[in-house]
Write a protein that holds these residues in place. Structure first.
Motif, PDB file in Angstrom:
ATOM      1  N   LYS A 112       0.835  -1.207   0.000  1.00 33.28           N
ATOM      2  CA  LYS A 112       0.000   0.000   0.000  1.00 33.28           C
ATOM      3  C   LYS A 112       0.872   1.259   0.000  1.00 33.28           C
ATOM      4  CE  LYS A 112      -3.486   2.556   2.656  1.00 33.28           C
ATOM      5  NZ  LYS A 112      -2.687   3.811   2.712  1.00 33.28           N
ATOM      6  N   HIS A 141      -5.109   0.172  -0.892  1.00 31.63           N
ATOM      7  CA  HIS A 141      -4.875   1.449  -1.574  1.00 31.63           C
ATOM      8  C   HIS A 141      -6.068   1.870  -2.420  1.00 31.63           C
ATOM      9  CE1 HIS A 141      -2.802   4.649  -3.764  1.00 31.63           C
ATOM     10  NE2 HIS A 141      -3.300   4.121  -4.873  1.00 31.63           N
ATOM     11  N   PHE A 142      -6.559   0.958  -3.267  1.00 33.15           N
ATOM     12  CA  PHE A 142      -7.589   1.307  -4.240  1.00 33.15           C
ATOM     13  C   PHE A 142      -9.013   1.147  -3.720  1.00 33.15           C
ATOM     14  CE2 PHE A 142      -3.986   0.351  -7.077  1.00 33.15           C
ATOM     15  CZ  PHE A 142      -4.000   1.462  -7.903  1.00 33.15           C
ATOM     16  N   ASN A 237      -8.338  -2.992 -13.634  1.00 27.50           N
ATOM     17  CA  ASN A 237      -6.991  -3.023 -13.056  1.00 27.50           C
ATOM     18  C   ASN A 237      -6.595  -4.464 -12.772  1.00 27.50           C
ATOM     19  OD1 ASN A 237      -6.744  -0.159 -12.971  1.00 27.50           O
ATOM     20  ND2 ASN A 237      -8.080  -0.163 -11.171  1.00 27.50           N
ATOM     21  N   LYS A 282      -1.299  -3.214 -12.881  1.00 25.01           N
ATOM     22  CA  LYS A 282      -0.991  -2.186 -11.890  1.00 25.01           C
ATOM     23  C   LYS A 282      -0.060  -2.683 -10.784  1.00 25.01           C
ATOM     24  CE  LYS A 282      -3.572   1.039 -13.745  1.00 25.01           C
ATOM     25  NZ  LYS A 282      -4.009   0.305 -14.933  1.00 25.01           N
TER      26      LYS A 282
END
Length: 326
Positions: A112, A141-142, A237, A282
């Motif tokens: 992260k 993170h996402f 992603n 990613k």
């Protein structure tokens, strides 16, 4: 707690041809960083290692993968670097001694941090339990789960009632997806019937997983590429993960579970580039190289060259090398 994070301290050394940008190699451009101390905000790639054998040992595999991160670094060191506008960092290692779950949690936090810095993580295992920490770091993170493409002879969807192993990551992720009401998007490339029980095939189907086995790759490549293309088109992603036992053992023997009928490097490369050209990758991890079991560091050298191709095609803007057949 014996699980710990150590910032980048690898001695990156290698061949030097000069200092002009067209002469540079990885060891001349990479920068060691400590994610607990350094503030990074940049475009580029960040390596982090996961020193772990516990998952493989619990899964009855051949241990030695904890030595892979630094061995692979040595073989990356003298590879050429082509991009003076792309940053390259080494964030060190997460070390697993006793608790796999604690180490995976620590890895996910560091992944992260890498995402937070604007970098693409390159995670080097360790056993394939590495993938769980990688994907959860993506999720932290996402706030969403990635689509997962796994090059592997195994589904790694075993039951984990007695704890996580190197063979449970994707069932764990599938269960978390159900808990948080997220789609579980998983495609495994290189599956072998001889490496998975009927229960594992049934479980993969029940979880909505897709797979492309070695027989389809070898004898019906057009259909295999169409199947992969459909998965890519339905994804945004992607986390790309590779277990090195996807390769045939005559090319790669120093792995946890050698495969006599695994993929050739050419078969792998065509599908690997097909994924990269989507522009959707990613994050990336690669696992289950065991240097003590290797001959001439062949598995580590191949891994280093896979990482090189990943960074090269990604930094180029993912040049399309293969067009899907319609």
């Amino acid at each position: 707690m014996n699980e710990r994070y150590t910032g980048g301290n690898f001695n990156w050394i290698g061949r030097v041809d000069g200092i002009r940008k067209e002469q540079l190699r990885w060891h001349q451009v990479i920068r060691n960083i400590d994610l607990d101390k350094d503030k990074i905000s940049a475009k580029g790639f960040c390596i982090i290692g996961f020193e772990s054998d516990i998952g493989i040992e619990k899964n009855k595999g051949r241990i030695g993968a904890k030595e892979a991160p630094d061995t692979i670094r040595r073989h990356l060191s003298s590879l050429p670097w082509y991009f003076d506008n792309i940053n390259l960092y080494d964030a060190g290692n997460v070390v697993c001694k006793d608790s796999l779950e604690n180490a995976q949690e620590l890895l996910s936090n560091k992944v992260k941090d890498i995402f937070d810095a604007g970098l693409l993580p390159i995670i080097i295992g360790g056993g394939h339990e590495t993938a769980f920490g990688s994907v959860i770091g993506f999720y932290k993170h996402f706030k969403d789960m990635p689509s997962i493409i796994n090059f592997d002879a195994h589904f790694d969807m075993r039951d984990y009632k007695d704890g996580a192993t190197s063979g449970t990551s994707f069932k764990q992720i599938g269960d978390i997806c159900r808990e948080v009401n997220k789609n579980f998007r998983y495609c495994c490339i290189g599956i072998q019937k001889s490496s998975n029980t009927q229960e594992l095939f049934n479980r993969a189907a029940n979880y909505g997983a897709k797979w492309i086995d070695t027989e389809m790759i070898r004898f019906n490549e057009k259909a295999a590429l169409k199947k992969l293309d459909a998965f890519l088109n339905a994804s945004d992603n992607i986390h790309l993960t590779i277990c090195m036992d996807v390769f045939a053992q005559n090319a790669v023997f120093g792995v946890s579970a050698p495969q006599p009928f695994g993929l050739t490097t050419n078969e792998f490369l065509k599908f690997f580039y097909f994924v990269l050209k989507s522009g959707k990758v990613k994050s990336f991890d690669i696992a289950e190289v065991s240097p003590p079991l290797d001959v001439g560091d062949a598995a580590s050298i191949l891994t280093a060259h896979i990482i090189f191709r990943l960074t090269d095609k990604t930094a180029q803007g993912l040049v399309s090398l293969i067009k899907p057949e319609k």
